[in-house]
Design an enzyme around this catalytic site. Structure first.
Site, PDB file in Angstrom:
ATOM      1  N   TYR A 117      30.692  24.178  10.763  1.00 53.08           N
ATOM      2  CA  TYR A 117      30.757  23.135  11.799  1.00 53.08           C
ATOM      3  C   TYR A 117      29.388  22.950  12.466  1.00 53.08           C
ATOM      4  CZ  TYR A 117      32.118  20.420  15.855  1.00 53.08           C
ATOM      5  OH  TYR A 117      32.198  19.421  16.817  1.00 53.08           O
ATOM      6  N   LEU A 162      37.131   9.788   4.372  1.00 59.98           N
ATOM      7  CA  LEU A 162      35.670   9.954   4.334  1.00 59.98           C
ATOM      8  C   LEU A 162      35.255  11.302   3.758  1.00 59.98           C
ATOM      9  CD1 LEU A 162      34.840   8.333   7.805  1.00 59.98           C
ATOM     10  CD2 LEU A 162      34.724   7.273   5.543  1.00 59.98           C
TER      11      LEU A 162
HETATM   12  P1  NAD Z   1      39.886  14.085  16.971  1.00 58.58           P
HETATM   13  O1  NAD Z   1      40.503  15.037  16.033  1.00 58.58           O
HETATM   14  O2  NAD Z   1      40.647  13.632  18.163  1.00 58.58           O
HETATM   15  O3  NAD Z   1      39.407  12.767  16.187  1.00 58.58           O
HETATM   16  C1  NAD Z   1      38.747  12.853  14.952  1.00 58.58           C
HETATM   17  C2  NAD Z   1      39.174  11.671  14.094  1.00 58.58           C
HETATM   18  O4  NAD Z   1      38.471  11.764  12.845  1.00 58.58           O
HETATM   19  C3  NAD Z   1      40.682  11.674  13.783  1.00 58.58           C
HETATM   20  O5  NAD Z   1      41.261  10.419  14.073  1.00 58.58           O
HETATM   21  C4  NAD Z   1      40.727  11.993  12.307  1.00 58.58           C
HETATM   22  O6  NAD Z   1      41.826  11.401  11.607  1.00 58.58           O
HETATM   23  C5  NAD Z   1      39.385  11.428  11.821  1.00 58.58           C
HETATM   24  N1  NAD Z   1      39.013  12.026  10.546  1.00 58.58           N
HETATM   25  C6  NAD Z   1      38.942  13.356  10.245  1.00 58.58           C
HETATM   26  N2  NAD Z   1      38.715  13.517   8.940  1.00 58.58           N
HETATM   27  C7  NAD Z   1      38.641  12.277   8.390  1.00 58.58           C
HETATM   28  C8  NAD Z   1      38.463  11.810   7.075  1.00 58.58           C
HETATM   29  N3  NAD Z   1      38.346  12.657   6.036  1.00 58.58           N
HETATM   30  N4  NAD Z   1      38.430  10.475   6.856  1.00 58.58           N
HETATM   31  C9  NAD Z   1      38.589   9.601   7.899  1.00 58.58           C
HETATM   32  N5  NAD Z   1      38.772  10.004   9.172  1.00 58.58           N
HETATM   33  C10 NAD Z   1      38.822  11.323   9.416  1.00 58.58           C
HETATM   34  O7  NAD Z   1      38.525  14.751  17.407  1.00 58.58           O
HETATM   35  P2  NAD Z   1      37.397  14.348  18.480  1.00 58.58           P
HETATM   36  O8  NAD Z   1      37.245  15.502  19.355  1.00 58.58           O
HETATM   37  O9  NAD Z   1      37.617  13.009  19.044  1.00 58.58           O
HETATM   38  O10 NAD Z   1      36.130  14.339  17.514  1.00 58.58           O
HETATM   39  C11 NAD Z   1      35.300  13.198  17.315  1.00 58.58           C
HETATM   40  C12 NAD Z   1      33.894  13.682  16.998  1.00 58.58           C
HETATM   41  O11 NAD Z   1      33.375  14.357  18.140  1.00 58.58           O
HETATM   42  C13 NAD Z   1      33.833  14.677  15.848  1.00 58.58           C
HETATM   43  O12 NAD Z   1      32.724  14.360  15.011  1.00 58.58           O
HETATM   44  C14 NAD Z   1      33.623  16.009  16.538  1.00 58.58           C
HETATM   45  O13 NAD Z   1      32.942  16.940  15.756  1.00 58.58           O
HETATM   46  C15 NAD Z   1      32.810  15.579  17.740  1.00 58.58           C
HETATM   47  N6  NAD Z   1      32.831  16.539  18.850  1.00 58.58           N
HETATM   48  C16 NAD Z   1      33.993  16.825  19.498  1.00 58.58           C
HETATM   49  C17 NAD Z   1      33.978  17.748  20.540  1.00 58.58           C
HETATM   50  C18 NAD Z   1      35.221  18.114  21.312  1.00 58.58           C
HETATM   51  O14 NAD Z   1      35.181  19.063  22.105  1.00 58.58           O
HETATM   52  N7  NAD Z   1      36.326  17.406  21.140  1.00 58.58           N
HETATM   53  C19 NAD Z   1      32.778  18.364  20.911  1.00 58.58           C
HETATM   54  C20 NAD Z   1      31.608  18.045  20.235  1.00 58.58           C
HETATM   55  C21 NAD Z   1      31.650  17.118  19.204  1.00 58.58           C
END
Ligand code: NAD
Length: 255
Positions: free
Chosen positions: A153, A42
């Site tokens: 971010y 993506l």
């Molecule tokens: P994670 O790293 O466990 O999962 C993220 C997923 O996105 C992974 O499976 C990764 O392969 C996929 N991804 C990344 N780049 C990609 C690309 N170019 N094409 C396709 N897929 C891609 O992280 P998470 O914590 O589960 O994050 C999920 C969402 O939650 C994100 O948008 C993150 O910003 C948001 N978020 C997370 C937190 C936290 O503390 N974990 C806090 C606030 C927001």
């Protein structure tokens, strides 16, 4: 059977949402860089178009739900990559799949933002202006020039939230609900990487939510699945903080 697309389905929050939707009897079409029904990158316009085309083929042009989770944290290889995945990897999926959603049953879209989106000054960043103007090349250049991944971010999360609130006004009359879920700290590989980072690790470890702990992915998925469900039929265009009180602690007078 309801059909929902979940991006970022291979890990963390996206995987938890996928599992809960499957347990509720829905069909889920997962998109990720690996271990997914549709493997797509993506980060690029070509990858996003390929993902949209593959979804349209898999769902026969009729979709009931879209949950955009795929995202990169501040430890990603570059600020421009953060902008491309976190903003355009969500906005172009919504734009590309809106016609299929319009043909769906009680369709709903959820974008995973972040409590980081409320950091002060995000609306003044040139990269944010470029994202909202749909100028990916400009946003990438501005982001790399600033060379502050943490700002890329937070800026990408602020911009996608503004995008969503504007888009909700357009999609409401078409019968499509759209909301943003803004998590605080969630125990996933993304948070592990941020905590281990020499630049941000200490600040992240010290910033504890009033509730005294971080979230499990399932606690985010619980709310995500509610927002996607018929029980949330009048919830539209809103930002739901699921952050253990972080937003309340940092800006109690704004809501
Ligand atoms: P994670 O790293 O466990 O999962 C993220 C997923 O996105 C992974 O499976 C990764 O392969 C996929 N991804 C990344 N780049 C990609 C690309 N170019 N094409 C396709 N897929 C891609 O992280 P998470 O914590 O589960 O994050 C999920 C969402 O939650 C994100 O948008 C993150 O910003 C948001 N978020 C997370 C937190 C936290 O503390 N974990 C806090 C606030 C927001």
């Amino acid at each position: 059977m309801s059909v929902t697309v979940v991006t970022g389905s291979a890990s963390g929050i996206g995987a938890a949402i996928r599992d809960q939707l499957l347990a509720a009897g829905q069909r889920v079409i997962g998109i990720d860089r690996q271990n997914a029904d549709i493997v797509a990158d993506l980060a690029s316009a070509e990858g996003r178009k390929a993902a949209v085309d593959a979804v349209l083929e898999a769902c026969g042009g009729k979709l009931d739900g879209l949950v955009c989770c795929a995202g990169l944290g501040p430890t990603a290889p570059s600020s421009s990559l953060i902008v491309s995945v976190n903003y355009f990897g969500m906005s172009e999926l919504v734009d590309g799949l809106a016609p299929a959603l319009e043909r769906g049953t009680k369709p709903a879209v959820l974008l995973i933002g972040s409590v980081a989106s409320v950091h002060q000054g995000m609306d003044k960043l040139p990269m944010v202006g470029a994202m909202l103007a749909n100028d990916e090349a400009g946003a990438r250049t501005q982001a790399d020039a600033m060379a502050m991944p943490q700002a890329a971010y937070a800026g990408s999360k602020y911009a996608i939230t503004v995008y969503a609130r504007k888009k909700a006004v357009e999609l409401g009359p078409k019968g499509i609900r759209l909301n943003v879920l803004a998590p605080g700290a969630v125990e996933t590989p993304l948070l592990d990487a941020s905590r281990a980072d020499a630049r941000y690790g200490e600040a992240i470890r010290n910033f504890v939510a009033p509730i005294g702990r971080n979230s499990a992915p399932d606690e985010i998925a619980n709310v995500a699945c509610f927002l996607q469900s018929a029980q949330a039929s009048f919830v539209h265009g809103t930002v739901v903080f699921v952050d253990g009180g972080m937003d309340a602690m940092t800006r109690p007078e704004r809501f």
